[in-house]
Motif scaffolding. Sequence first.
Motif, PDB file in Angstrom:
ATOM      1  N   ARG A 167       8.758   1.502  -3.155  1.00 50.56           N
ATOM      2  CA  ARG A 167       7.554   1.896  -2.413  1.00 50.56           C
ATOM      3  C   ARG A 167       6.513   0.784  -2.466  1.00 50.56           C
ATOM      4  O   ARG A 167       6.028   0.311  -1.441  1.00 50.56           O
TER       5      ARG A 167
ATOM      6  N   GLN B   5       5.760  -1.856   0.561  1.00 57.49           N
ATOM      7  CA  GLN B   5       4.404  -1.785   1.127  1.00 57.49           C
ATOM      8  C   GLN B   5       3.756  -3.174   1.079  1.00 57.49           C
ATOM      9  O   GLN B   5       3.082  -3.607   2.009  1.00 57.49           O
TER      10      GLN B   5
ATOM     11  N   LYS C 282       3.610   2.539   4.091  1.00 56.46           N
ATOM     12  CA  LYS C 282       2.264   2.076   4.435  1.00 56.46           C
ATOM     13  C   LYS C 282       2.192   0.550   4.391  1.00 56.46           C
ATOM     14  O   LYS C 282       3.086  -0.113   3.886  1.00 56.46           O
TER      15      LYS C 282
ATOM     16  N   THR D 158      -4.581  -1.142   4.180  1.00 56.01           N
ATOM     17  CA  THR D 158      -5.581  -0.678   5.146  1.00 56.01           C
ATOM     18  C   THR D 158      -6.418  -1.820   5.720  1.00 56.01           C
ATOM     19  O   THR D 158      -6.929  -1.708   6.819  1.00 56.01           O
TER      20      THR D 158
ATOM     21  N   ALA E  88      -6.205 -10.078  -3.041  1.00 57.20           N
ATOM     22  CA  ALA E  88      -4.753 -10.041  -3.285  1.00 57.20           C
ATOM     23  C   ALA E  88      -4.418 -10.782  -4.582  1.00 57.20           C
ATOM     24  O   ALA E  88      -3.610 -10.305  -5.375  1.00 57.20           O
TER      25      ALA E  88
ATOM     26  N   ASN F  85      -5.273  -8.777  -7.634  1.00 59.53           N
ATOM     27  CA  ASN F  85      -4.318  -7.684  -7.772  1.00 59.53           C
ATOM     28  C   ASN F  85      -2.951  -8.185  -8.233  1.00 59.53           C
ATOM     29  O   ASN F  85      -2.237  -7.528  -8.991  1.00 59.53           O
TER      30      ASN F  85
ATOM     31  N   GLU G 134      -1.303 -18.034  -2.502  1.00 63.55           N
ATOM     32  CA  GLU G 134      -2.502 -17.258  -2.156  1.00 63.55           C
ATOM     33  C   GLU G 134      -3.763 -17.961  -2.652  1.00 63.55           C
ATOM     34  O   GLU G 134      -4.832 -17.843  -2.056  1.00 63.55           O
TER      35      GLU G 134
ATOM     36  N   MET H  33     -11.417  -1.926  -0.755  1.00 65.10           N
ATOM     37  CA  MET H  33     -10.459  -0.817  -0.628  1.00 65.10           C
ATOM     38  C   MET H  33      -9.019  -1.272  -0.838  1.00 65.10           C
ATOM     39  O   MET H  33      -8.117  -0.458  -1.029  1.00 65.10           O
TER      40      MET H  33
ATOM     41  N   GLY I  68      -7.028   0.100  -3.757  1.00 63.67           N
ATOM     42  CA  GLY I  68      -6.544   1.469  -3.816  1.00 63.67           C
ATOM     43  C   GLY I  68      -7.638   2.454  -4.182  1.00 63.67           C
ATOM     44  O   GLY I  68      -8.798   2.080  -4.374  1.00 63.67           O
TER      45      GLY I  68
ATOM     46  N   SER J 281      -5.967   8.090  -8.167  1.00 63.47           N
ATOM     47  CA  SER J 281      -4.738   7.304  -8.011  1.00 63.47           C
ATOM     48  C   SER J 281      -3.562   8.071  -8.591  1.00 63.47           C
ATOM     49  O   SER J 281      -3.484   8.308  -9.790  1.00 63.47           O
ATOM     50  N   MET J 282      -2.633   8.448  -7.717  1.00 65.95           N
ATOM     51  CA  MET J 282      -1.550   9.315  -8.198  1.00 65.95           C
ATOM     52  C   MET J 282      -0.452   8.549  -8.944  1.00 65.95           C
ATOM     53  O   MET J 282       0.269   9.115  -9.744  1.00 65.95           O
ATOM     54  N   HIS J 283      -0.304   7.252  -8.654  1.00 66.09           N
ATOM     55  CA  HIS J 283       0.811   6.517  -9.273  1.00 66.09           C
ATOM     56  C   HIS J 283       0.394   5.726 -10.512  1.00 66.09           C
ATOM     57  O   HIS J 283       1.262   5.291 -11.277  1.00 66.09           O
TER      58      HIS J 283
ATOM     59  N   LYS K 155       2.188  -1.800 -13.106  1.00 65.91           N
ATOM     60  CA  LYS K 155       0.783  -2.198 -13.006  1.00 65.91           C
ATOM     61  C   LYS K 155       0.294  -2.495 -14.423  1.00 65.91           C
ATOM     62  O   LYS K 155       0.677  -1.799 -15.359  1.00 65.91           O
TER      63      LYS K 155
ATOM     64  N   ASN L 257      -6.705   0.466 -10.806  1.00 70.96           N
ATOM     65  CA  ASN L 257      -7.321   0.036  -9.539  1.00 70.96           C
ATOM     66  C   ASN L 257      -8.791  -0.325  -9.744  1.00 70.96           C
ATOM     67  O   ASN L 257      -9.268  -1.351  -9.246  1.00 70.96           O
TER      68      ASN L 257
HETATM   69  N1  BYC Z   1      -3.878   0.453   1.829  1.00 73.35           N
HETATM   70  O1  BYC Z   1      -1.634   5.968  -6.419  1.00 73.35           O
HETATM   71  P1  BYC Z   1      -2.203   4.773  -5.745  1.00 73.35           P
HETATM   72  C1  BYC Z   1      -1.979 -10.107   1.518  1.00 73.35           C
HETATM   73  C2  BYC Z   1      -1.849   4.230  -0.988  1.00 73.35           C
HETATM   74  S1  BYC Z   1      -1.361  -8.542   1.640  1.00 73.35           S
HETATM   75  C3  BYC Z   1      -2.878   1.321   2.141  1.00 73.35           C
HETATM   76  O2  BYC Z   1      -3.357   4.113  -6.426  1.00 73.35           O
HETATM   77  P2  BYC Z   1      -0.525   2.484  -6.242  1.00 73.35           P
HETATM   78  C4  BYC Z   1      -2.296 -10.853   2.731  1.00 73.35           C
HETATM   79  C5  BYC Z   1      -0.720   4.059  -1.999  1.00 73.35           C
HETATM   80  O3  BYC Z   1       0.338   3.295  -1.436  1.00 73.35           O
HETATM   81  C6  BYC Z   1      -1.189  -8.058  -0.024  1.00 73.35           C
HETATM   82  N2  BYC Z   1      -2.415   2.264   1.295  1.00 73.35           N
HETATM   83  O4  BYC Z   1      -1.019   3.744  -5.431  1.00 73.35           O
HETATM   84  C7  BYC Z   1      -1.458 -10.860   3.819  1.00 73.35           C
HETATM   85  C8  BYC Z   1      -0.365   5.497  -2.270  1.00 73.35           C
HETATM   86  O5  BYC Z   1       0.353   6.025  -1.163  1.00 73.35           O
HETATM   87  P3  BYC Z   1       1.973   6.239  -1.198  1.00 73.35           P
HETATM   88  C9  BYC Z   1      -1.277  -6.606  -0.202  1.00 73.35           C
HETATM   89  C10 BYC Z   1      -2.974   2.291   0.076  1.00 73.35           C
HETATM   90  O6  BYC Z   1       0.712   1.988  -5.577  1.00 73.35           O
HETATM   91  C11 BYC Z   1      -1.833 -11.534   4.974  1.00 73.35           C
HETATM   92  C12 BYC Z   1      -1.725   6.179  -2.229  1.00 73.35           C
HETATM   93  O7  BYC Z   1      -2.564   5.360  -1.458  1.00 73.35           O
HETATM   94  N3  BYC Z   1      -1.105  -6.368  -1.614  1.00 73.35           N
HETATM   95  O8  BYC Z   1      -2.115 -10.589   0.454  1.00 73.35           O
HETATM   96  O9  BYC Z   1      -0.477   2.773  -7.712  1.00 73.35           O
HETATM   97  C13 BYC Z   1      -3.045 -12.220   5.032  1.00 73.35           C
HETATM   98  C14 BYC Z   1      -2.324   6.386  -3.611  1.00 73.35           C
HETATM   99  O10 BYC Z   1      -2.643   5.156  -4.247  1.00 73.35           O
HETATM  100  C15 BYC Z   1      -3.998   1.423  -0.319  1.00 73.35           C
HETATM  101  C16 BYC Z   1      -0.329  -5.401  -2.134  1.00 73.35           C
HETATM  102  O11 BYC Z   1       0.269  -4.638  -1.425  1.00 73.35           O
HETATM  103  C17 BYC Z   1      -4.446   0.481   0.610  1.00 73.35           C
HETATM  104  N4  BYC Z   1      -5.448  -0.379   0.352  1.00 73.35           N
HETATM  105  O12 BYC Z   1      -1.708   1.411  -6.053  1.00 73.35           O
HETATM  106  C18 BYC Z   1      -3.854 -12.212   3.925  1.00 73.35           C
HETATM  107  C19 BYC Z   1      -0.248  -5.388  -3.635  1.00 73.35           C
HETATM  108  N5  BYC Z   1      -4.357   1.709  -1.589  1.00 73.35           N
HETATM  109  O13 BYC Z   1       2.575   4.856  -1.371  1.00 73.35           O
HETATM  110  C20 BYC Z   1      -3.490 -11.565   2.767  1.00 73.35           C
HETATM  111  C21 BYC Z   1       0.789  -4.477  -4.184  1.00 73.35           C
HETATM  112  C22 BYC Z   1      -3.597   2.731  -1.979  1.00 73.35           C
HETATM  113  O14 BYC Z   1       2.277   7.145  -2.358  1.00 73.35           O
HETATM  114  N6  BYC Z   1       0.368  -3.100  -4.223  1.00 73.35           N
HETATM  115  N7  BYC Z   1      -2.771   3.102  -0.976  1.00 73.35           N
HETATM  116  O15 BYC Z   1       2.327   6.821   0.146  1.00 73.35           O
HETATM  117  C23 BYC Z   1      -0.357  -2.558  -5.228  1.00 73.35           C
HETATM  118  O16 BYC Z   1      -0.763  -3.254  -6.148  1.00 73.35           O
HETATM  119  C24 BYC Z   1      -0.592  -1.071  -5.210  1.00 73.35           C
HETATM  120  O17 BYC Z   1       0.368  -0.487  -4.389  1.00 73.35           O
HETATM  121  C25 BYC Z   1      -2.024  -0.623  -4.761  1.00 73.35           C
HETATM  122  C26 BYC Z   1      -2.081   0.917  -4.779  1.00 73.35           C
HETATM  123  C27 BYC Z   1      -3.076  -1.197  -5.682  1.00 73.35           C
HETATM  124  C28 BYC Z   1      -2.298  -1.091  -3.335  1.00 73.35           C
END
Ligand code: BYC
Length: 337
Positions: A55, A59, A125, A128, A151, A154, A177, A215, A218, A224-226, A236, A240
């Motif tokens: 997931r 994403q 997803k 956002t 990014a 994070n 990055e 935002m 997250g 935050s559910m996860h 992680k 967040n």
């Molecule tokens: N947007 O339990 P939570 C880049 C969702 S791009 C959309 O806190 P988690 C770049 C979350 O998925 C880099 N959805 O979740 C590219 C969950 O829904 P699901 C992007 C969001 O996973 C081009 C629900 O809300 N980076 O660098 O523990 C040009 C509950 O959230 C968002 C990453 O993807 C959001 N903002 O924590 C320039 C980093 N926030 O999945 C630059 C990797 C939350 O259950 N991801 N949700 O349906 C992560 O670190 C984590 O997934 C998050 C969320 C911090 C985003």
Amino acid sequence: MYSTDLRTEAEKRALRDPALDSVDFLERFQARIDAGDVIEAKDPMPHGYRKTLVRQMSQHAHSEIIGMQPEGNWITRAPTLKRKLILIAKIQDEAGHGLYLYSGAETLGTSRAEMINDLLTGKAKYSTIFNYPAPTWADIGMVGWLVDGAAIVNQIPLCRCSYGPYARAMVRVCKEESFHQRQGYEIVTQLARGTPEQKALAQESLNRVWWPSLMMFGPSDKDSMHSSQNVKWKIKRFSNDELRQRFIDQTVPQAEKIGLTIPDPDLKWNEERGSYDHGEMDWSEFWSVIKDGGQCGRDRMAVRRAAVDNGRWVREAAQAYEKKKAARAVRKSRSAS
Ligand code: BYC
């Protein structure tokens, strides 16, 4: 097929083994995590661990790929040849990150085709931040400074994520990055120190992009559910809110240095905490953009869908060629024996 998943059928069946959810196995797995072990693709892992990684990693990959669009729109309008070249190189990097992350996620047994299908059907997803338009050149600076900046904050802890392929991918991604963040800050600095009109353009963009960039971290910790399970599994490393605070603390002095104002009247240095206090985010906007990306989201998905459709003949041709090559190899080995 895109798939780099080279498991045999027996190995694929083993991924669904119910014993991977037994209390005994969960305890042994947690002990490995607590001891700082790195989990590799072929290691047994709980279904929940595998699922949450697919997931998050998919994403993340989708965000990199969709994130190419707002910048891609500016290639033909970049103000100088040098800016155009830098922008093209940056967008290529984002494509590389996406492909790298899809490959990383495939090691968990989900094919890239499945992940892309989940994106196109709205099941998966992407960040956002990419459901906001980028109408001015200053926005391209903000994407680098704030979006890549967020990014990095994070993703640096993800370099120590318990899942080896994700952690290793993040090392290279973060290095690139960090270059992106600096080129964005340089664009914004040049505007902020330029004519009054250029400075106003930078400020207007900052006013729009600041809150959506916060935002990216997250929902708040309480929603935050996860987070709690993923911190326990060392996917992680920080919550967040902790990462959001880190980003604010590092970005506010950068804005001050170039004479821009962060659009938050409640922003104030807190001597005691050694950190900035900040205003409350508009969480209703956050959840509504997650639920429905609006016109911008529909446009982004239409472009993605068209790319998948337009590339179909290439994938089919590659598959047909592979089939022909394999049949030729069988014929050759038969005639040799
Ligand atoms: N947007 O339990 P939570 C880049 C969702 S791009 C959309 O806190 P988690 C770049 C979350 O998925 C880099 N959805 O979740 C590219 C969950 O829904 P699901 C992007 C969001 O996973 C081009 C629900 O809300 N980076 O660098 O523990 C040009 C509950 O959230 C968002 C990453 O993807 C959001 N903002 O924590 C320039 C980093 N926030 O999945 C630059 C990797 C939350 O259950 N991801 N949700 O349906 C992560 O670190 C984590 O997934 C998050 C969320 C911090 C985003």
